[in-house]
Motif scaffolding. Sequence first.
Motif, PDB file in Angstrom:
ATOM      1  N   PHE A 108       8.888  -2.173  13.268  1.00 36.42           N
ATOM      2  CA  PHE A 108       8.623  -2.890  12.022  1.00 36.42           C
ATOM      3  C   PHE A 108       9.646  -2.505  10.941  1.00 36.42           C
ATOM      4  O   PHE A 108      10.102  -1.369  10.884  1.00 36.42           O
ATOM      5  CB  PHE A 108       7.216  -2.572  11.538  1.00 36.42           C
ATOM      6  CG  PHE A 108       6.150  -2.931  12.530  1.00 36.42           C
ATOM      7  CD1 PHE A 108       6.111  -4.203  13.097  1.00 36.42           C
ATOM      8  CD2 PHE A 108       5.203  -2.006  12.928  1.00 36.42           C
ATOM      9  CE1 PHE A 108       5.137  -4.546  14.027  1.00 36.42           C
ATOM     10  CE2 PHE A 108       4.223  -2.340  13.856  1.00 36.42           C
ATOM     11  CZ  PHE A 108       4.187  -3.608  14.410  1.00 36.42           C
ATOM     12  N   ASP A 109       9.961  -3.473  10.081  1.00 34.85           N
ATOM     13  CA  ASP A 109      11.001  -3.282   9.053  1.00 34.85           C
ATOM     14  C   ASP A 109      10.862  -1.974   8.290  1.00 34.85           C
ATOM     15  O   ASP A 109      11.791  -1.188   8.190  1.00 34.85           O
ATOM     16  CB  ASP A 109      10.933  -4.408   8.000  1.00 34.85           C
ATOM     17  CG  ASP A 109      11.403  -5.731   8.568  1.00 34.85           C
ATOM     18  OD1 ASP A 109      11.820  -5.760   9.735  1.00 34.85           O
ATOM     19  OD2 ASP A 109      11.328  -6.724   7.832  1.00 34.85           O
ATOM     20  N   GLU A 110       9.659  -1.783   7.715  1.00 37.30           N
ATOM     21  CA  GLU A 110       9.491  -0.680   6.782  1.00 37.30           C
ATOM     22  C   GLU A 110       9.625   0.679   7.486  1.00 37.30           C
ATOM     23  O   GLU A 110      10.323   1.571   7.006  1.00 37.30           O
ATOM     24  CB  GLU A 110       8.116  -0.795   6.114  1.00 37.30           C
ATOM     25  CG  GLU A 110       7.988   0.054   4.886  1.00 37.30           C
ATOM     26  CD  GLU A 110       6.536   0.158   4.411  1.00 37.30           C
ATOM     27  OE1 GLU A 110       5.696  -0.641   4.860  1.00 37.30           O
ATOM     28  OE2 GLU A 110       6.277   1.066   3.609  1.00 37.30           O
ATOM     29  N   GLN A 124      11.087   1.349  10.372  1.00 36.34           N
ATOM     30  CA  GLN A 124      12.415   1.573  10.935  1.00 36.34           C
ATOM     31  C   GLN A 124      13.401   1.959   9.828  1.00 36.34           C
ATOM     32  O   GLN A 124      14.259   2.810  10.036  1.00 36.34           O
ATOM     33  CB  GLN A 124      12.906   0.350  11.712  1.00 36.34           C
ATOM     34  CG  GLN A 124      12.022  -0.072  12.884  1.00 36.34           C
ATOM     35  CD  GLN A 124      11.658   1.043  13.848  1.00 36.34           C
ATOM     36  OE1 GLN A 124      10.864   1.931  13.523  1.00 36.34           O
ATOM     37  NE2 GLN A 124      12.224   1.028  15.025  1.00 36.34           N
ATOM     38  N   ALA A 125      13.250   1.354   8.644  1.00 40.72           N
ATOM     39  CA  ALA A 125      14.129   1.701   7.521  1.00 40.72           C
ATOM     40  C   ALA A 125      13.914   3.154   7.104  1.00 40.72           C
ATOM     41  O   ALA A 125      14.867   3.887   6.836  1.00 40.72           O
ATOM     42  CB  ALA A 125      13.870   0.757   6.351  1.00 40.72           C
ATOM     43  N   ASN A 128      21.592   5.862   8.346  1.00 38.31           N
ATOM     44  CA  ASN A 128      21.930   4.645   7.587  1.00 38.31           C
ATOM     45  C   ASN A 128      23.418   4.349   7.467  1.00 38.31           C
ATOM     46  O   ASN A 128      23.847   3.224   7.678  1.00 38.31           O
ATOM     47  CB  ASN A 128      21.352   4.730   6.172  1.00 38.31           C
ATOM     48  CG  ASN A 128      20.019   4.023   6.109  1.00 38.31           C
ATOM     49  OD1 ASN A 128      19.730   3.175   6.944  1.00 38.31           O
ATOM     50  ND2 ASN A 128      19.204   4.384   5.138  1.00 38.31           N
ATOM     51  N   ILE A 133      18.784  -4.883  12.767  1.00 38.27           N
ATOM     52  CA  ILE A 133      18.100  -6.133  13.093  1.00 38.27           C
ATOM     53  C   ILE A 133      16.750  -5.787  13.702  1.00 38.27           C
ATOM     54  O   ILE A 133      16.681  -5.107  14.724  1.00 38.27           O
ATOM     55  CB  ILE A 133      18.958  -6.967  14.073  1.00 38.27           C
ATOM     56  CG1 ILE A 133      20.206  -7.455  13.328  1.00 38.27           C
ATOM     57  CG2 ILE A 133      18.181  -8.159  14.619  1.00 38.27           C
ATOM     58  CD1 ILE A 133      21.466  -7.232  14.041  1.00 38.27           C
ATOM     59  N   THR A 134      15.682  -6.194  13.043  1.00 38.07           N
ATOM     60  CA  THR A 134      14.342  -5.895  13.564  1.00 38.07           C
ATOM     61  C   THR A 134      13.705  -7.174  14.110  1.00 38.07           C
ATOM     62  O   THR A 134      14.006  -8.282  13.661  1.00 38.07           O
ATOM     63  CB  THR A 134      13.403  -5.344  12.470  1.00 38.07           C
ATOM     64  OG1 THR A 134      13.122  -6.388  11.546  1.00 38.07           O
ATOM     65  CG2 THR A 134      14.017  -4.166  11.732  1.00 38.07           C
ATOM     66  N   SER A 135      12.786  -6.966  15.032  1.00 35.95           N
ATOM     67  CA  SER A 135      12.053  -8.107  15.577  1.00 35.95           C
ATOM     68  C   SER A 135      11.200  -8.750  14.492  1.00 35.95           C
ATOM     69  O   SER A 135      10.962  -9.953  14.510  1.00 35.95           O
ATOM     70  CB  SER A 135      11.178  -7.656  16.739  1.00 35.95           C
ATOM     71  OG  SER A 135      10.326  -6.613  16.333  1.00 35.95           O
ATOM     72  N   GLU A 136      10.773  -7.940  13.531  1.00 29.34           N
ATOM     73  CA  GLU A 136       9.910  -8.474  12.476  1.00 29.34           C
ATOM     74  C   GLU A 136      10.668  -9.500  11.619  1.00 29.34           C
ATOM     75  O   GLU A 136      10.152 -10.572  11.319  1.00 29.34           O
ATOM     76  CB  GLU A 136       9.375  -7.329  11.602  1.00 29.34           C
ATOM     77  CG  GLU A 136       8.202  -7.756  10.757  1.00 29.34           C
ATOM     78  CD  GLU A 136       7.581  -6.604   9.981  1.00 29.34           C
ATOM     79  OE1 GLU A 136       8.179  -5.512   9.898  1.00 29.34           O
ATOM     80  OE2 GLU A 136       6.485  -6.823   9.439  1.00 29.34           O
ATOM     81  N   THR A 137      11.898  -9.180  11.252  1.00 30.06           N
ATOM     82  CA  THR A 137      12.719 -10.106  10.464  1.00 30.06           C
ATOM     83  C   THR A 137      13.123 -11.320  11.288  1.00 30.06           C
ATOM     84  O   THR A 137      13.115 -12.453  10.809  1.00 30.06           O
ATOM     85  CB  THR A 137      14.010  -9.395   9.988  1.00 30.06           C
ATOM     86  OG1 THR A 137      13.628  -8.312   9.162  1.00 30.06           O
ATOM     87  CG2 THR A 137      14.910 -10.333   9.216  1.00 30.06           C
ATOM     88  N   THR A 138      13.491 -11.051  12.535  1.00 27.25           N
ATOM     89  CA  THR A 138      14.035 -12.103  13.390  1.00 27.25           C
ATOM     90  C   THR A 138      12.968 -13.066  13.890  1.00 27.25           C
ATOM     91  O   THR A 138      13.252 -14.232  14.154  1.00 27.25           O
ATOM     92  CB  THR A 138      14.722 -11.451  14.620  1.00 27.25           C
ATOM     93  OG1 THR A 138      15.468 -10.334  14.155  1.00 27.25           O
ATOM     94  CG2 THR A 138      15.632 -12.401  15.323  1.00 27.25           C
TER      95      THR A 138
END
Length: 231
Positions: free
Chosen positions: A132-134, A136-137, A146, A153-158
């Motif tokens: 998830f974005d948060e 993983q960041a 970083n 590239i995350t599956s959540e965004t894509t």
Amino acid sequence: MKTYQHLFFDLDHTLWDYDRNVQESLSELFLHYKLENLGVLSPQHFIDAFYAVNFKLWAAYDKGELQKEELRTTRFPRIFAHAGVADALIPEEFEIDFMHRTSTKPHLFPHTIEILDYLKPKYKLYVITNGFDESQAKKMNSSGLNDYFELVITSETTGHKKPDPRIFHYALEQAGASKENSLMIGDNPISDIKGAHGAGIDQVFFNPLGKSVDIIPTYTISHLRELEGIL
Ligand SMILES: [Mg+2]
């Protein structure tokens, strides 16, 4: 040998040491919430329950049978049930506390920074992750990753998860890369290796435990430093 220019890395279990970070967090939570008083036998017992339940939930999530929110809200109730603890006794905010502790842990696989220092001047580096974005960041940030990567590239965004070729096509497009000059490096035979293969991208299978698998990756390595022999 092809001339690669763009390297796509998986994050969890490839660079970020998921098992170490998770087990350390679960052991801390065992002590913090005094889980032995609730009937959990030991930190290891709690870790075993986590793995027994979490793996199945992620497999269901990967197949699209479970949504993110459901995964997050049902995970610890199921883990505690597996460890023999009644619902009513589960500490509040446990999931939030777990996520915070885990995603801010810094542990990477051996030689991660050395190999990224070696690769960074020669290649463009990216992460493709089903996380998830948060979270993983946060992981990238707390482990000092970083600055090495152009894009995460995350599956959540894509909207697509590895091994779906669409996440790889999206990544190539975002990177301005072609499948011929790209290489995927990851630990998962299905999502990383079959996924990249299905998108026409060469693959490095990172197999530190020497698992036997029924895939034929372009390359296989057991230590990250072996990338120096390929790249
Ligand atoms: Mg992985």
